[in-house]
Design a protein around this motif. Structure first.
Motif, PDB file in Angstrom:
ATOM      1  N   ARG A  33       0.813  -1.209   0.000  1.00  0.00           N
ATOM      2  CA  ARG A  33       0.000   0.000   0.000  1.00  0.00           C
ATOM      3  C   ARG A  33       0.856   1.273   0.000  1.00  0.00           C
ATOM      4  O   ARG A  33       0.413   2.314  -0.486  1.00  0.00           O
ATOM      5  CB  ARG A  33      -0.927  -0.021   1.216  1.00  0.00           C
ATOM      6  CG  ARG A  33      -2.252   0.722   1.033  1.00  0.00           C
ATOM      7  CD  ARG A  33      -3.195   0.416   2.179  1.00  0.00           C
ATOM      8  NE  ARG A  33      -3.788  -0.898   2.032  1.00  0.00           N
ATOM      9  CZ  ARG A  33      -3.774  -1.848   2.958  1.00  0.00           C
ATOM     10  NH1 ARG A  33      -3.192  -1.634   4.119  1.00  0.00           N
ATOM     11  NH2 ARG A  33      -4.349  -3.009   2.718  1.00  0.00           N
ATOM     12  N   ILE A  34       2.071   1.183   0.520  1.00  0.00           N
ATOM     13  CA  ILE A  34       2.897   2.386   0.614  1.00  0.00           C
ATOM     14  C   ILE A  34       3.819   2.544  -0.595  1.00  0.00           C
ATOM     15  O   ILE A  34       4.498   3.560  -0.724  1.00  0.00           O
ATOM     16  CB  ILE A  34       3.739   2.376   1.912  1.00  0.00           C
ATOM     17  CG1 ILE A  34       4.753   1.234   1.893  1.00  0.00           C
ATOM     18  CG2 ILE A  34       2.838   2.305   3.128  1.00  0.00           C
ATOM     19  CD1 ILE A  34       5.668   1.215   3.105  1.00  0.00           C
ATOM     20  N   LEU A  35       3.822   1.554  -1.491  1.00  0.00           N
ATOM     21  CA  LEU A  35       4.661   1.627  -2.682  1.00  0.00           C
ATOM     22  C   LEU A  35       3.908   2.308  -3.821  1.00  0.00           C
ATOM     23  O   LEU A  35       2.676   2.297  -3.862  1.00  0.00           O
ATOM     24  CB  LEU A  35       5.063   0.216  -3.120  1.00  0.00           C
ATOM     25  CG  LEU A  35       5.939  -0.581  -2.153  1.00  0.00           C
ATOM     26  CD1 LEU A  35       6.119  -2.001  -2.676  1.00  0.00           C
ATOM     27  CD2 LEU A  35       7.286   0.093  -1.961  1.00  0.00           C
ATOM     28  N   PHE A  37       2.070   2.537  -7.217  1.00  0.00           N
ATOM     29  CA  PHE A  37       1.194   1.503  -7.771  1.00  0.00           C
ATOM     30  C   PHE A  37       1.924   0.625  -8.781  1.00  0.00           C
ATOM     31  O   PHE A  37       1.808  -0.607  -8.754  1.00  0.00           O
ATOM     32  CB  PHE A  37      -0.028   2.156  -8.422  1.00  0.00           C
ATOM     33  CG  PHE A  37      -1.046   1.177  -8.924  1.00  0.00           C
ATOM     34  CD1 PHE A  37      -1.950   0.583  -8.058  1.00  0.00           C
ATOM     35  CD2 PHE A  37      -1.113   0.846 -10.272  1.00  0.00           C
ATOM     36  CE1 PHE A  37      -2.901  -0.328  -8.510  1.00  0.00           C
ATOM     37  CE2 PHE A  37      -2.055  -0.059 -10.734  1.00  0.00           C
ATOM     38  CZ  PHE A  37      -2.946  -0.644  -9.855  1.00  0.00           C
ATOM     39  N   GLU A  38       2.689   1.229  -9.692  1.00  0.00           N
ATOM     40  CA  GLU A  38       3.380   0.476 -10.729  1.00  0.00           C
ATOM     41  C   GLU A  38       4.395  -0.487 -10.131  1.00  0.00           C
ATOM     42  O   GLU A  38       4.541  -1.620 -10.588  1.00  0.00           O
ATOM     43  CB  GLU A  38       4.086   1.418 -11.718  1.00  0.00           C
ATOM     44  CG  GLU A  38       3.161   2.272 -12.547  1.00  0.00           C
ATOM     45  CD  GLU A  38       2.728   3.553 -11.836  1.00  0.00           C
ATOM     46  OE1 GLU A  38       3.009   3.692 -10.615  1.00  0.00           O
ATOM     47  OE2 GLU A  38       2.109   4.405 -12.486  1.00  0.00           O
ATOM     48  N   ILE A  39       5.095  -0.052  -9.084  1.00  0.00           N
ATOM     49  CA  ILE A  39       6.111  -0.901  -8.461  1.00  0.00           C
ATOM     50  C   ILE A  39       5.445  -2.059  -7.717  1.00  0.00           C
ATOM     51  O   ILE A  39       5.893  -3.211  -7.796  1.00  0.00           O
ATOM     52  CB  ILE A  39       7.007  -0.077  -7.524  1.00  0.00           C
ATOM     53  CG1 ILE A  39       7.836   0.924  -8.342  1.00  0.00           C
ATOM     54  CG2 ILE A  39       7.910  -0.980  -6.694  1.00  0.00           C
ATOM     55  CD1 ILE A  39       8.714   1.839  -7.517  1.00  0.00           C
ATOM     56  N   ALA A  40       4.370  -1.778  -6.997  1.00  0.00           N
ATOM     57  CA  ALA A  40       3.646  -2.839  -6.300  1.00  0.00           C
ATOM     58  C   ALA A  40       3.158  -3.885  -7.300  1.00  0.00           C
ATOM     59  O   ALA A  40       3.286  -5.102  -7.067  1.00  0.00           O
ATOM     60  CB  ALA A  40       2.481  -2.254  -5.521  1.00  0.00           C
ATOM     61  N   SER A  41       2.597  -3.428  -8.412  1.00  0.00           N
ATOM     62  CA  SER A  41       2.110  -4.330  -9.439  1.00  0.00           C
ATOM     63  C   SER A  41       3.243  -5.188  -9.994  1.00  0.00           C
ATOM     64  O   SER A  41       3.113  -6.402 -10.173  1.00  0.00           O
ATOM     65  CB  SER A  41       1.457  -3.526 -10.567  1.00  0.00           C
ATOM     66  OG  SER A  41       1.036  -4.360 -11.622  1.00  0.00           O
ATOM     67  N   ARG A  42       4.377  -4.557 -10.241  1.00  0.00           N
ATOM     68  CA  ARG A  42       5.533  -5.262 -10.804  1.00  0.00           C
ATOM     69  C   ARG A  42       6.053  -6.325  -9.834  1.00  0.00           C
ATOM     70  O   ARG A  42       6.415  -7.431 -10.235  1.00  0.00           O
ATOM     71  CB  ARG A  42       6.626  -4.255 -11.133  1.00  0.00           C
ATOM     72  CG  ARG A  42       7.680  -4.762 -12.111  1.00  0.00           C
ATOM     73  CD  ARG A  42       8.675  -3.667 -12.412  1.00  0.00           C
ATOM     74  NE  ARG A  42       7.995  -2.452 -12.870  1.00  0.00           N
ATOM     75  CZ  ARG A  42       8.481  -1.231 -12.701  1.00  0.00           C
ATOM     76  NH1 ARG A  42       9.629  -1.049 -12.069  1.00  0.00           N
ATOM     77  NH2 ARG A  42       7.827  -0.187 -13.174  1.00  0.00           N
ATOM     78  N   GLN A  97      -4.300  -1.531  -3.315  1.00  0.00           N
ATOM     79  CA  GLN A  97      -4.573  -0.129  -3.623  1.00  0.00           C
ATOM     80  C   GLN A  97      -5.810   0.057  -4.512  1.00  0.00           C
ATOM     81  O   GLN A  97      -6.057   1.147  -5.015  1.00  0.00           O
ATOM     82  CB  GLN A  97      -3.360   0.497  -4.320  1.00  0.00           C
ATOM     83  CG  GLN A  97      -2.076   0.435  -3.511  1.00  0.00           C
ATOM     84  CD  GLN A  97      -0.936   1.191  -4.156  1.00  0.00           C
ATOM     85  OE1 GLN A  97      -1.130   2.277  -4.717  1.00  0.00           O
ATOM     86  NE2 GLN A  97       0.264   0.637  -4.094  1.00  0.00           N
ATOM     87  N   ILE A  98      -6.583  -1.011  -4.672  1.00  0.00           N
ATOM     88  CA  ILE A  98      -7.682  -0.980  -5.640  1.00  0.00           C
ATOM     89  C   ILE A  98      -8.686   0.128  -5.329  1.00  0.00           C
ATOM     90  O   ILE A  98      -9.189   0.801  -6.237  1.00  0.00           O
ATOM     91  CB  ILE A  98      -8.385  -2.361  -5.692  1.00  0.00           C
ATOM     92  CG1 ILE A  98      -9.405  -2.415  -6.826  1.00  0.00           C
ATOM     93  CG2 ILE A  98      -9.042  -2.705  -4.371  1.00  0.00           C
ATOM     94  CD1 ILE A  98      -8.792  -2.505  -8.183  1.00  0.00           C
ATOM     95  N   THR A  99      -8.985   0.359  -4.057  1.00  0.00           N
ATOM     96  CA  THR A  99     -10.020   1.342  -3.732  1.00  0.00           C
ATOM     97  C   THR A  99      -9.552   2.776  -3.979  1.00  0.00           C
ATOM     98  O   THR A  99     -10.372   3.691  -4.014  1.00  0.00           O
ATOM     99  CB  THR A  99     -10.459   1.206  -2.261  1.00  0.00           C
ATOM    100  OG1 THR A  99      -9.320   1.354  -1.411  1.00  0.00           O
ATOM    101  CG2 THR A  99     -11.093  -0.154  -2.014  1.00  0.00           C
TER     102      THR A  99
END
Length: 303
Positions: A33-35, A37-42, A97-99
């Motif tokens: 959640r703190i990253l 979005f693109e990095i979390a997804s990767r 982070q979807i919401t």
């Protein structure tokens, strides 16, 4: 007579395992959640691409792919399965982070055919939105919610109660109601339609009942409730195609309402509509096979 206190309790080992799983998931999502979005997804994609091939589900995916696409080379099969694990991992990480996603942001999410949803929303009548386990499949409900159209969803509860509570808590922010798969869900769906509320359904799940409807040339048991409700209420049925694009971006295509059969034979019409719905999903999967949920046993053995 039995009381609630006399109901069999879950074995302590299972309770302990479920507790560890819940703690681990909550911690992982908190970190993601703190990253950016693109990095979390990767990261999610990387983890699943690494772990997935070691799971029995990898063999299920390959068996399904070979049956659906018998002319695939081994290199093509490897590439598609790798994409499947990458997509699943990205979707799992994105759940953190979807919401917070803005479906009005064209740099993140492209919406095609939005007018079809808005027209259905403004009609005051019930309607059905159906999609499949493709791309990030939460996007259909999220986009509808952010346009003032909260969908009632039917879902498969997680076996781990703690994880199930987490799923319900997250999804409740962009769903009107979550109904468990089965008879209770069917009753809830009927109630929603009677109250002129829209339904959101993923119609490609493994099902042990229903009708054997063709899917990639093989019979796949398919829940009849979506077609039964659509024909009973003569309501709009909107196919929604979900696609993952490069750089953690997405495309949501809301297609025109499907034509409802009206032959006078109810059973024939139900089968015809389900066949058409499965055909839409098959078309989406053929276009982007690496983004579908090949890892589950959609077809019965020998199907």
């Amino acid at each position: 007579m039995t009381s609630a206190n006399s109901a069999p309790k879950m074995p302590w080992r299972r309770r302990f395992l479920y507790h560890l799983q819940s703690v681990a998931l909550h911690g992982t999502l908190a970190l993601l959640r703190i990253l950016p979005f693109e990095i979390a997804s990767r990261i999610g994609g990387l983890v699943f691409r690494t772990v997935g091939p070691r799971l029995s589900a990898d063999r299920v995916a390959r068996r399904n792919l070979r049956a659906a696409f018998p002319d695939l080379t081994r290199a093509e099969e490897d590439r598609i399965v790798r994409e499947v694990w990458d997509n699943l991992g990205r979707g799992a990480a994105e759940y953190a982070q979807i919401t917070g996603l803005d479906t009005f942001d064209p740099n993140r999410i492209e919406i095609v055919g939005e007018d079809h949803l808005l027209t259905a929303r403004d009609s005051g009548a019930p309607f059905i939105v159906f999609s499949a386990h493709m791309g990030n499949w939460e996007m259909a409900s999220l986009a509808a919610a952010q346009r003032g159209c909260l969908l009632t969803n039917i879902y498969r509860p997680a076996s781990n109660p703690g994880i199930d509570r987490l799923i319900r808590r997250v999804r409740s922010e962009f769903c009107a109601e979550l109904l468990p798969k089965g008879r209770e869900g069917a009753r809830g769906a009927l109630r929603a339609m009677k109250e002129n509320r829209p339904l959101g359904l993923l119609i490609d799940q493994k099902f042990n009942e229903g009708l054997p409807i063709p899917f990639f040339g093989r019979p796949a048991y398919t829940a009849s409730a979506p077609a039964e409700l659509a024909l009973r209420f003569r309501c709009r049925v909107l196919p929604v195609r979900l696609e993952r694009l490069p750089d953690a971006r997405f495309r949501i295509t809301i297609e025109p309402p499907m034509e409802l059969p009206d032959s006078g034979d109810r059973n024939q019409d139900i089968e015809a509509l389900l066949t058409a719905m499965n055909a839409r999903v098959e078309e989406w999967v053929r276009a982007r096979p690496g983004q579908w949920f090949w890892v589950h046993r959609r077809w019965p053995k020998g199907g």
